[in-house]
Design an enzyme around this catalytic site. Sequence first.
Site, PDB file in Angstrom:
ATOM      1  N   SER A   9      22.361 -43.270  15.763  1.00  0.00           N
ATOM      2  CA  SER A   9      21.479 -42.647  14.780  1.00  0.00           C
ATOM      3  C   SER A   9      21.538 -43.488  13.512  1.00  0.00           C
ATOM      4  CB  SER A   9      21.963 -41.219  14.511  1.00  0.00           C
ATOM      5  OG  SER A   9      21.358 -40.743  13.336  1.00  0.00           O
ATOM      6  N   HIS A  34      18.022 -44.603  17.559  1.00  0.00           N
ATOM      7  CA  HIS A  34      17.534 -43.237  17.318  1.00  0.00           C
ATOM      8  C   HIS A  34      17.094 -43.139  15.866  1.00  0.00           C
ATOM      9  CE1 HIS A  34      17.278 -38.886  17.995  1.00  0.00           C
ATOM     10  NE2 HIS A  34      17.874 -38.725  16.817  1.00  0.00           N
ATOM     11  N   ASP A  36      15.679 -40.923  12.945  1.00  0.00           N
ATOM     12  CA  ASP A  36      15.504 -39.554  12.438  1.00  0.00           C
ATOM     13  C   ASP A  36      14.529 -39.548  11.264  1.00  0.00           C
ATOM     14  OD1 ASP A  36      17.323 -37.892  14.027  1.00  0.00           O
ATOM     15  OD2 ASP A  36      18.894 -39.169  13.181  1.00  0.00           O
ATOM     16  N   MET A  38      12.531 -37.223   8.649  1.00  0.00           N
ATOM     17  CA  MET A  38      12.618 -35.866   8.083  1.00  0.00           C
ATOM     18  C   MET A  38      11.680 -35.744   6.886  1.00  0.00           C
ATOM     19  SD  MET A  38      16.700 -35.418   8.011  1.00  0.00           S
ATOM     20  CE  MET A  38      17.754 -36.150   9.252  1.00  0.00           C
ATOM     21  N   HIS A  67      12.719 -39.351  16.476  1.00  0.00           N
ATOM     22  CA  HIS A  67      12.935 -37.903  16.414  1.00  0.00           C
ATOM     23  C   HIS A  67      12.250 -37.389  15.155  1.00  0.00           C
ATOM     24  CE1 HIS A  67      16.239 -34.540  15.936  1.00  0.00           C
ATOM     25  NE2 HIS A  67      15.047 -34.048  16.197  1.00  0.00           N
ATOM     26  N   MET A  69      11.390 -34.783  12.714  1.00  0.00           N
ATOM     27  CA  MET A  69      11.737 -33.456  12.182  1.00  0.00           C
ATOM     28  C   MET A  69      10.780 -33.177  11.034  1.00  0.00           C
ATOM     29  SD  MET A  69      15.854 -33.841  12.344  1.00  0.00           S
ATOM     30  CE  MET A  69      15.827 -35.618  12.512  1.00  0.00           C
ATOM     31  N   MET A 138      19.219 -30.148  20.300  1.00  0.00           N
ATOM     32  CA  MET A 138      19.953 -30.249  19.038  1.00  0.00           C
ATOM     33  C   MET A 138      21.245 -29.458  19.192  1.00  0.00           C
ATOM     34  SD  MET A 138      18.386 -32.245  17.068  1.00  0.00           S
ATOM     35  CE  MET A 138      19.662 -32.126  15.822  1.00  0.00           C
ATOM     36  N   ASP A 174      22.044 -34.268  20.646  1.00  0.00           N
ATOM     37  CA  ASP A 174      22.019 -34.878  19.309  1.00  0.00           C
ATOM     38  C   ASP A 174      22.705 -33.954  18.304  1.00  0.00           C
ATOM     39  OD1 ASP A 174      21.386 -36.200  16.969  1.00  0.00           O
ATOM     40  OD2 ASP A 174      19.218 -35.879  17.110  1.00  0.00           O
TER      41      ASP A 174
HETATM   42  C1  DX5 Z   1      20.590 -34.609  12.684  1.00  0.00           C
HETATM   43  C2  DX5 Z   1      20.037 -35.843  13.330  1.00  0.00           C
HETATM   44  C3  DX5 Z   1      21.059 -36.610  14.097  1.00  0.00           C
HETATM   45  C4  DX5 Z   1      22.279 -37.003  13.311  1.00  0.00           C
HETATM   46  C5  DX5 Z   1      23.381 -37.427  14.228  1.00  0.00           C
HETATM   47  O1  DX5 Z   1      19.564 -33.860  12.157  1.00  0.00           O
HETATM   48  O2  DX5 Z   1      19.001 -35.507  14.231  1.00  0.00           O
HETATM   49  O3  DX5 Z   1      20.473 -37.690  14.790  1.00  0.00           O
HETATM   50  O4  DX5 Z   1      22.021 -37.973  12.356  1.00  0.00           O
HETATM   51  O5  DX5 Z   1      24.558 -37.623  13.508  1.00  0.00           O
HETATM   52  P1  DX5 Z   1      25.965 -37.023  13.976  1.00  0.00           P
HETATM   53  O6  DX5 Z   1      26.296 -37.630  15.308  1.00  0.00           O
HETATM   54  O7  DX5 Z   1      26.920 -37.428  12.914  1.00  0.00           O
HETATM   55  O8  DX5 Z   1      25.814 -35.527  14.082  1.00  0.00           O
HETATM   56 ZN    ZN Z   2      18.140 -36.990  15.674  1.00  0.00          ZN
END
Ligand code: DX5
Ligand code: ZN
Length: 213
Positions: A9, A34, A36, A38, A67, A69, A138, A174
């Site tokens: 991530s 990966h 993320d 947001m 991903h 969000m 999740m 995740d």
């Molecule tokens: C959380 C993200 C994850 C996160 C994973 O909202 O979707 O991808 O960054 O980090 P760890 O493994 O530290 O939970």
């Molecule tokens: Zn994620």
Amino acid sequence: MSVIKILPSLLCANHGNLAGEIKRLTLAGVDYFHMDVMDGDFVPNFGLGTEIFKTVREHTNIPMDTHLMIRNPAKHIKLFRELGSEIITIHPEADSHCTKTLQLIRETGATAGIAINPETSVESIKALLPLCGHILIMTVNPGFGGQKFMESTVDKIATLGKLATEYKFSLAVDGGINPELIRRFVPMGVTNFVLGSALFRQNPEDVIREIKN
Ligand code: DX5
Ligand code: ZN
């Protein structure tokens, strides 16, 4: 070649040396990056912007697993595909027209995925499974790296693990994932493991070697 896929991530990487992090993870044999994304609305944090996608593309050929969000993801699917995403995952909790959005992702040529929050049941997303090539469970509340894995998600991992072959989707977890949990979930049918803090708080090469062995 291992069937387990490791997805660092990038949210948890050292952004002061992002190019260096991308290169060393590529050499260490990760399978996807990966990403993320947001919006500060669906989740209480802001995540990776388009410039980070460009940095990844500049320094590696490893595919990106995105991903989203964000609320109303449909209007940004084309953009994230053009930025190099091979898998695009949306949250059904953030989209009132999921079927249409998943169809849109498929039309771009990317693998369409859904990510489900800890309180979202398998029953509530069952109708979407035939449209998905990927499911991301999740195992923390989305928004931040470094949280503790939620044991309450294990039943859902078991249920979706059993459905993965029938519906032909890859299954990911995740949030709070570490090598010990990977050992526990591989026999249950999980193939894709997102790793944030467990990877970056120590030497990523050592952790990846431990998992692949
Ligand atoms: C959380 C993200 C994850 C996160 C994973 O909202 O979707 O991808 O960054 O980090 P760890 O493994 O530290 O939970
Ligand atoms: Zn994620």
